[in-house]
Motif scaffolding. Structure first.
Motif, mmCIF file in Angstrom:
data_model
loop_
_atom_site.group_PDB
_atom_site.id
_atom_site.type_symbol
_atom_site.label_atom_id
_atom_site.label_comp_id
_atom_site.label_asym_id
_atom_site.label_seq_id
_atom_site.Cartn_x
_atom_site.Cartn_y
_atom_site.Cartn_z
ATOM 1 N N SER A 11 -52.849 111.526 8.336
ATOM 2 C CA SER A 11 -52.914 110.416 7.385
ATOM 3 C C SER A 11 -51.663 110.425 6.521
ATOM 4 N N SER A 12 -50.998 109.282 6.450
ATOM 5 C CA SER A 12 -49.843 109.118 5.563
ATOM 6 C C SER A 12 -50.148 108.078 4.486
ATOM 7 N N VAL A 13 -51.429 107.764 4.296
ATOM 8 C CA VAL A 13 -51.845 106.704 3.374
ATOM 9 C C VAL A 13 -52.048 107.288 1.976
ATOM 10 N N PRO A 14 -51.340 106.806 0.965
ATOM 11 C CA PRO A 14 -51.524 107.312 -0.401
ATOM 12 C C PRO A 14 -52.764 106.713 -1.042
ATOM 13 N N PRO A 15 -53.204 107.289 -2.147
ATOM 14 C CA PRO A 15 -54.345 106.710 -2.860
ATOM 15 C C PRO A 15 -54.060 105.277 -3.298
ATOM 16 N N VAL A 16 -55.087 104.460 -3.292
ATOM 17 C CA VAL A 16 -54.999 103.068 -3.715
ATOM 18 C C VAL A 16 -56.115 102.808 -4.714
ATOM 19 N N ALA A 17 -55.765 102.239 -5.866
ATOM 20 C CA ALA A 17 -56.756 101.903 -6.896
ATOM 21 C C ALA A 17 -57.631 103.101 -7.239
ATOM 22 N N VAL A 58 -58.522 106.299 3.271
ATOM 23 C CA VAL A 58 -58.858 106.919 4.556
ATOM 24 C C VAL A 58 -60.074 107.823 4.402
ATOM 25 N N LEU A 59 -60.080 108.630 3.372
ATOM 26 C CA LEU A 59 -61.243 109.496 3.138
ATOM 27 C C LEU A 59 -62.494 108.675 2.854
ATOM 28 N N ALA A 65 -66.081 111.204 9.464
ATOM 29 C CA ALA A 65 -65.769 111.229 10.892
ATOM 30 C C ALA A 65 -64.586 112.159 11.177
ATOM 31 N N ILE A 66 -63.582 112.179 10.294
ATOM 32 C CA ILE A 66 -62.438 113.070 10.483
ATOM 33 C C ILE A 66 -62.882 114.527 10.376
ATOM 34 N N ALA A 67 -63.792 114.802 9.444
ATOM 35 C CA ALA A 67 -64.275 116.171 9.264
ATOM 36 C C ALA A 67 -64.948 116.699 10.524
ATOM 37 N N LEU A 68 -65.594 115.822 11.275
ATOM 38 C CA LEU A 68 -66.329 116.235 12.475
ATOM 39 C C LEU A 68 -65.566 115.961 13.772
ATOM 40 N N ALA A 69 -64.387 115.383 13.682
ATOM 41 C CA ALA A 69 -63.635 115.002 14.882
ATOM 42 C C ALA A 69 -63.243 116.241 15.690
ATOM 43 N N PRO A 70 -63.171 116.108 17.018
ATOM 44 C CA PRO A 70 -62.828 117.251 17.868
ATOM 45 C C PRO A 70 -61.347 117.598 17.897
ATOM 46 N N ALA A 71 -60.529 116.914 17.123
ATOM 47 C CA ALA A 71 -59.081 117.152 17.124
ATOM 48 C C ALA A 71 -58.762 118.613 16.813
ATOM 49 N N ALA A 72 -57.709 119.112 17.446
ATOM 50 C CA ALA A 72 -57.286 120.496 17.233
ATOM 51 C C ALA A 72 -56.383 120.651 16.012
ATOM 52 N N TRP A 73 -55.899 119.530 15.480
ATOM 53 C CA TRP A 73 -54.935 119.573 14.372
ATOM 54 C C TRP A 73 -55.156 118.345 13.505
ATOM 55 N N VAL A 74 -55.209 118.541 12.174
ATOM 56 C CA VAL A 74 -55.348 117.433 11.230
ATOM 57 C C VAL A 74 -54.368 117.658 10.082
ATOM 58 N N GLY A 75 -53.639 116.617 9.706
ATOM 59 C CA GLY A 75 -52.659 116.744 8.641
ATOM 60 C C GLY A 75 -52.684 115.583 7.674
ATOM 61 N N TYR A 76 -52.092 115.807 6.494
ATOM 62 C CA TYR A 76 -52.044 114.786 5.444
ATOM 63 C C TYR A 76 -50.698 114.863 4.744
ATOM 64 N N LEU A 77 -50.059 113.720 4.551
ATOM 65 C CA LEU A 77 -48.801 113.649 3.816
ATOM 66 C C LEU A 77 -49.090 113.417 2.344
#
Length: 263
Positions: A59-65, A70-71, A77-89
């Motif tokens: 995710s490269s999306v900054p906070p809005v309002a 994204v969160l 769904a991201i917390a439970l996703a089967p992805a091997a790698w998760v990152g945030y800018l």
């Protein structure tokens, strides 16, 4: 090859996407309106399908309002996703003012923007394998002091002790790629030479053969609130953790090499 899902296919994330596709990766990106073959952020069915198939999520999306969109929409769904790698800018703005001192990832989070601080913490807590990348001022082709000089928007501000860190957009992509082989955690991605913004202006003017803008106070410069806030904080960002744990080394360790590449 892997499948990267990128929330917010903007400037920095676009460089990462380009480097991944040249390596044969499948890249899916979200934008607000689904332009250019991306997924519209609000297309829940398409986003959830991509989450199920992605091996890597960024995710490269900054906070809005005041909240992280994204969160709010897809965090569970991201917390439970089967992805091997998760990152945030994230941003080195979470450190707040350090009065010019060097800071690393152990520095307390006390930035001006509570929403940015909260998003940084929330992403760290989302999964045990999170990578959070804290970024200073981003520059690169089309978005550097050279462009501002050419457009007549460069300023020299009379704050002699002010120091900033920055990072070339290509080095952000390089740091993320290096983290695929490294441990989870928080990483500063910054170049090796923090300095006053005036040095960039002066160097850029010399490169372009352009006259120097006058030295002004903040009030005389008539900066926007966002630009003025840029000068409200003073810090040097250390990048040693990314070098030690990820084996990352900036391709452009200082603004001189980075601006030469931009030119």
């Amino acid at each position: 090859m892997g499948h990267m899902l990128i929330f917010g296919l903007g400037y920095a994330a676009g460089y990462l996407a380009e480097r991944l596709t040249t390596r044969g990766w499948d890249v899916t990106g979200t934008t607000r309106d689904g332009r250019g073959g991306s997924i519209a952020f609000g297309d829940s069915a398409a986003v959830h399908a991509a989450l199920r198939s992605a091996t890597h999520i960024l995710s490269s999306v900054p906070p809005v309002a005041g909240a992280d969109p994204v969160l709010a929409a897809y965090g569970d769904a991201i917390a439970l996703a089967p992805a091997a790698w998760v990152g945030y800018l994230s941003s080195t703005g979470v450190y707040g003012d350090a009065c010019g001192a060097w800071i690393d990832e152990t520095a307390p989070v006390k930035g001006r923007r509570a929403d940015r601080n909260a998003a940084d913490a929330a992403w760290q807590a989302l999964r045990g394998d999170m990578r959070v990348f804290r970024l200073p001022g981003i520059y690169g082709p089309g978005r550097s002091i050279l462009d501002r000089i050419n457009e007549g928007r460069a300023h020299r501000i009379a704050l002699p002790d002010q120091v900033f860190s920055r990072v070339h957009v290509d080095d952000i992509a390089g740091g993320i790629l290096a983290s695929f082989r490294g441990p989870a955690g928080v990483y500063n991605l910054a170049d090796d030479e923090p300095c006053h913004q005036n040095r960039l202006v002066e160097w850029g003017c010399a490169m372009l053969g352009a006259p120097l803008p006058p030295l002004q106070t903040l009030d005389e410069a008539g900066l926007s609130p966002a630009a003025r806030a840029f000068y409200a904080e003073n810090r040097r960002v250390a990048n040693g953790r990314a070098k030690r744990l990820l084996g990352w080394k900036p391709r452009y360790p200082n603004f001189r090499e980075g601006l030469a590449a931009c030119l």
